[in-house]
Motif scaffolding. Structure first.
Motif, PDB file in Angstrom:
ATOM      1  N   PHE A  57       0.811  -1.218   0.000  1.00 13.04           N
ATOM      2  CA  PHE A  57       0.000   0.000   0.000  1.00 13.04           C
ATOM      3  C   PHE A  57       0.843   1.267   0.000  1.00 13.04           C
ATOM      4  CE2 PHE A  57      -2.528  -3.363   1.983  1.00 13.04           C
ATOM      5  CZ  PHE A  57      -3.648  -3.335   1.165  1.00 13.04           C
ATOM      6  N   PHE A  58       2.134   1.119  -0.302  1.00 12.71           N
ATOM      7  CA  PHE A  58       3.014   2.292  -0.336  1.00 12.71           C
ATOM      8  C   PHE A  58       2.921   2.915  -1.729  1.00 12.71           C
ATOM      9  CE2 PHE A  58       7.255   4.416  -0.196  1.00 12.71           C
ATOM     10  CZ  PHE A  58       7.057   5.140   0.959  1.00 12.71           C
ATOM     11  N   THR A  59       1.713   3.377  -2.050  1.00 12.82           N
ATOM     12  CA  THR A  59       1.420   3.871  -3.395  1.00 12.82           C
ATOM     13  C   THR A  59       0.791   5.263  -3.320  1.00 12.82           C
ATOM     14  OG1 THR A  59      -0.743   2.795  -3.319  1.00 12.82           O
ATOM     15  CG2 THR A  59       1.061   1.536  -4.302  1.00 12.82           C
ATOM     16  N   LEU A  60       0.866   5.973  -4.435  1.00 13.58           N
ATOM     17  CA  LEU A  60       0.376   7.359  -4.454  1.00 13.58           C
ATOM     18  C   LEU A  60      -1.114   7.485  -4.162  1.00 13.58           C
ATOM     19  CD1 LEU A  60       2.022   9.292  -7.409  1.00 13.58           C
ATOM     20  CD2 LEU A  60       2.374   9.631  -4.971  1.00 13.58           C
ATOM     21  N   ASP A  61      -1.901   6.464  -4.546  1.00 10.98           N
ATOM     22  CA  ASP A  61      -3.343   6.597  -4.315  1.00 10.98           C
ATOM     23  C   ASP A  61      -3.699   6.537  -2.831  1.00 10.98           C
ATOM     24  OD1 ASP A  61      -2.800   3.917  -4.097  1.00 10.98           O
ATOM     25  OD2 ASP A  61      -4.021   3.291  -5.810  1.00 10.98           O
ATOM     26  N   GLU A  62      -2.726   6.185  -1.984  1.00 12.37           N
ATOM     27  CA  GLU A  62      -2.954   6.186  -0.530  1.00 12.37           C
ATOM     28  C   GLU A  62      -2.561   7.524   0.106  1.00 12.37           C
ATOM     29  OE1 GLU A  62      -4.236   3.640   1.301  1.00 12.37           O
ATOM     30  OE2 GLU A  62      -4.444   2.341  -0.453  1.00 12.37           O
ATOM     31  N   VAL A  63      -1.973   8.430  -0.701  1.00  8.67           N
ATOM     32  CA  VAL A  63      -1.425   9.688  -0.164  1.00  8.67           C
ATOM     33  C   VAL A  63      -2.290  10.868  -0.604  1.00  8.67           C
ATOM     34  CG1 VAL A  63       0.630  11.167  -0.055  1.00  8.67           C
ATOM     35  CG2 VAL A  63       0.899   8.696  -0.297  1.00  8.67           C
ATOM     36  N   PRO A  64      -2.770  11.687   0.349  1.00  2.00           N
ATOM     37  CA  PRO A  64      -3.566  12.852  -0.039  1.00  2.00           C
ATOM     38  C   PRO A  64      -2.755  13.840  -0.891  1.00  2.00           C
ATOM     39  CG  PRO A  64      -3.786  12.395   2.327  1.00  2.00           C
ATOM     40  CD  PRO A  64      -2.668  11.538   1.818  1.00  2.00           C
ATOM     41  N   SER A  65      -3.445  14.570  -1.765  1.00  4.04           N
ATOM     42  CA  SER A  65      -2.788  15.602  -2.578  1.00  4.04           C
ATOM     43  C   SER A  65      -2.309  16.740  -1.694  1.00  4.04           C
ATOM     44  CB  SER A  65      -3.761  16.161  -3.617  1.00  4.04           C
ATOM     45  OG  SER A  65      -4.146  15.147  -4.502  1.00  4.04           O
ATOM     46  N   SER A  66      -1.260  17.423  -2.118  1.00  2.00           N
ATOM     47  CA  SER A  66      -0.743  18.573  -1.386  1.00  2.00           C
ATOM     48  C   SER A  66       0.163  19.379  -2.317  1.00  2.00           C
ATOM     49  CB  SER A  66       0.036  18.112  -0.148  1.00  2.00           C
ATOM     50  OG  SER A  66       0.294  19.203   0.718  1.00  2.00           O
ATOM     51  N   ARG A  92      -8.981   5.986   7.289  1.00  2.00           N
ATOM     52  CA  ARG A  92     -10.133   6.584   7.980  1.00  2.00           C
ATOM     53  C   ARG A  92      -9.851   8.008   8.422  1.00  2.00           C
ATOM     54  NH1 ARG A  92     -12.212   1.786  12.028  1.00  2.00           N
ATOM     55  NH2 ARG A  92     -12.941   0.330  10.419  1.00  2.00           N
ATOM     56  N   GLU A  93      -8.580   8.274   8.625  1.00  3.04           N
ATOM     57  CA  GLU A  93      -8.183   9.594   9.145  1.00  3.04           C
ATOM     58  C   GLU A  93      -6.934  10.066   8.399  1.00  3.04           C
ATOM     59  OE1 GLU A  93      -7.232  11.481  13.513  1.00  3.04           O
ATOM     60  OE2 GLU A  93      -7.885   9.395  13.387  1.00  3.04           O
ATOM     61  N   PRO A  94      -7.106  10.710   7.234  1.00  7.59           N
ATOM     62  CA  PRO A  94      -5.959  11.128   6.433  1.00  7.59           C
ATOM     63  C   PRO A  94      -5.017  12.057   7.205  1.00  7.59           C
ATOM     64  CG  PRO A  94      -7.984  11.310   5.161  1.00  7.59           C
ATOM     65  CD  PRO A  94      -8.382  11.048   6.584  1.00  7.59           C
ATOM     66  N   GLY A  95      -3.717  11.819   7.051  1.00  8.65           N
ATOM     67  CA  GLY A  95      -2.697  12.659   7.669  1.00  8.65           C
ATOM     68  C   GLY A  95      -1.619  12.977   6.646  1.00  8.65           C
ATOM     69  N   GLN A  96      -0.394  13.156   7.123  1.00  9.04           N
ATOM     70  CA  GLN A  96       0.690  13.571   6.222  1.00  9.04           C
ATOM     71  C   GLN A  96       1.866  12.591   6.188  1.00  9.04           C
ATOM     72  OE1 GLN A  96      -0.203  15.716   8.978  1.00  9.04           O
ATOM     73  NE2 GLN A  96      -1.889  16.519   7.758  1.00  9.04           N
ATOM     74  N   ILE A  97       1.850  11.525   6.998  1.00  8.27           N
ATOM     75  CA  ILE A  97       3.007  10.624   7.090  1.00  8.27           C
ATOM     76  C   ILE A  97       2.599   9.216   6.652  1.00  8.27           C
ATOM     77  CG2 ILE A  97       4.804   9.704   8.612  1.00  8.27           C
ATOM     78  CD1 ILE A  97       4.079  12.029  10.583  1.00  8.27           C
ATOM     79  N   THR A  98       3.129   8.757   5.513  1.00 12.47           N
ATOM     80  CA  THR A  98       2.862   7.415   4.992  1.00 12.47           C
ATOM     81  C   THR A  98       4.175   6.644   5.022  1.00 12.47           C
ATOM     82  OG1 THR A  98       1.175   8.358   3.528  1.00 12.47           O
ATOM     83  CG2 THR A  98       1.952   6.136   3.012  1.00 12.47           C
ATOM     84  N   VAL A  99       4.184   5.457   5.629  1.00 15.81           N
ATOM     85  CA  VAL A  99       5.474   4.767   5.832  1.00 15.81           C
ATOM     86  C   VAL A  99       5.465   3.338   5.301  1.00 15.81           C
ATOM     87  CG1 VAL A  99       5.867   6.120   7.935  1.00 15.81           C
ATOM     88  CG2 VAL A  99       4.976   3.806   8.137  1.00 15.81           C
TER      89      VAL A  99
END
Length: 246
Positions: free
Chosen positions: A97-106, A235-242
């Protein structure tokens, strides 16, 4: 149909005495940039398998993996001996799941990696749709020695395609010939990393993808949490995907 298939080795590129890229061809299922699959070989009487991220973009038929030849590594020692024309077993279906579709736009995306964990970021950058979600992308690669900074030509080509791709090597064991000295945690703590783009970095303007050894992932996440960023969850979008890299 078995999920394990044969892959033919196309090329092996050695970067240093211990770092190498393995390029194979196989009829794998479509994958998303940032995902990993498994490679396996017969070692004695058992099959040994390990997970490796794709380095190539999904539309590239040359399947590439960035590896370290670990001294006692059951599989890496075997993979390091492969030559063009040899065979290796590969898992047909990729996961992760370390993919762009899991990361909010910014506005900004920071890609923080150590060692061979640079691989999935190359795949994401070469896939190209990162620019639909972010204006500035900052690729950060933490290594021990300058010679460990692999993929320089590929990164330079990506920067040529998009001048909003910033690249910062971070070298910990000797004087850096380019980029920063120290560790990724150091350059975040003293804000040197954030000065490169000249852009304001806060939870409203930046996302972080962190991939590397578990210690770096843990320490970097802790520093970012102190700075007011939060973990990214569905469920709760944030800024840190690891992603832990072993």
């Amino acid at each position: 149909m078995s999920n394990w298939i044969e892959a033919k080795v196309k090329d092996v590129k050695w970067w240093t005495d211990s770092l190498f890229s393995l390029i194979v061809n196989a009829d794998v299922e479509p994958f998303t940039a940032g995902q990993f699959t498994k490679l396996a070989m017969q070692v004695g009487d058992k099959r040994v398998a390990r997970a490796y991220s794709y380095v190539n973009a999904p539309d590239n038929p040359d399947l590439e993996f960035y590896l370290i030849n670990v001294e006692d590594g059951q599989l890496s020692q075997q993979l390091a001996q492969l030559k063009p024309g040899d065979s290796v077993t590969i898992e047909r279906r990729a996961t992760g799941f370390f993919t762009l579709d899991e990361v909010p736009s910014s506005e900004q995306l920071y890609m923080l990696s150590t060692g061979t964990a640079l691989g999935p970021f190359i795949s994401i950058l070469e896939q190209g749709d990162v620019w639909q979600k972010f204006e500035h992308v900052h690729l950060v690669h933490g290594v021990r020695l300058n010679e460990d900074l692999s993929y320089q030509q590929r990164i330079a080509a990506l920067q040529k395609q998009n001048p909003n791709l910033h690249y910062s090597p971070v070298v910990s064991r000797e004087s850096a010939s380019v980029g920063f000295n120290g560790r990724i945690t150091d350059v975040i703590k003293d804000h040197r990393l954030f000065e490169v783009t000249g852009k304001h970095v806060n939870p409203d303007t930046a996302q972080f993808m962190i991939c590397g050894n578990p210690e770096m992932v843990k320490d970097t996440t802790a520093i970012l949490l102190e700075l007011g960023f939060s973990r990214n969850r569905r469920r709760e979008p944030g800024q840190i995907t690891v992603e832990q890299y072993w």
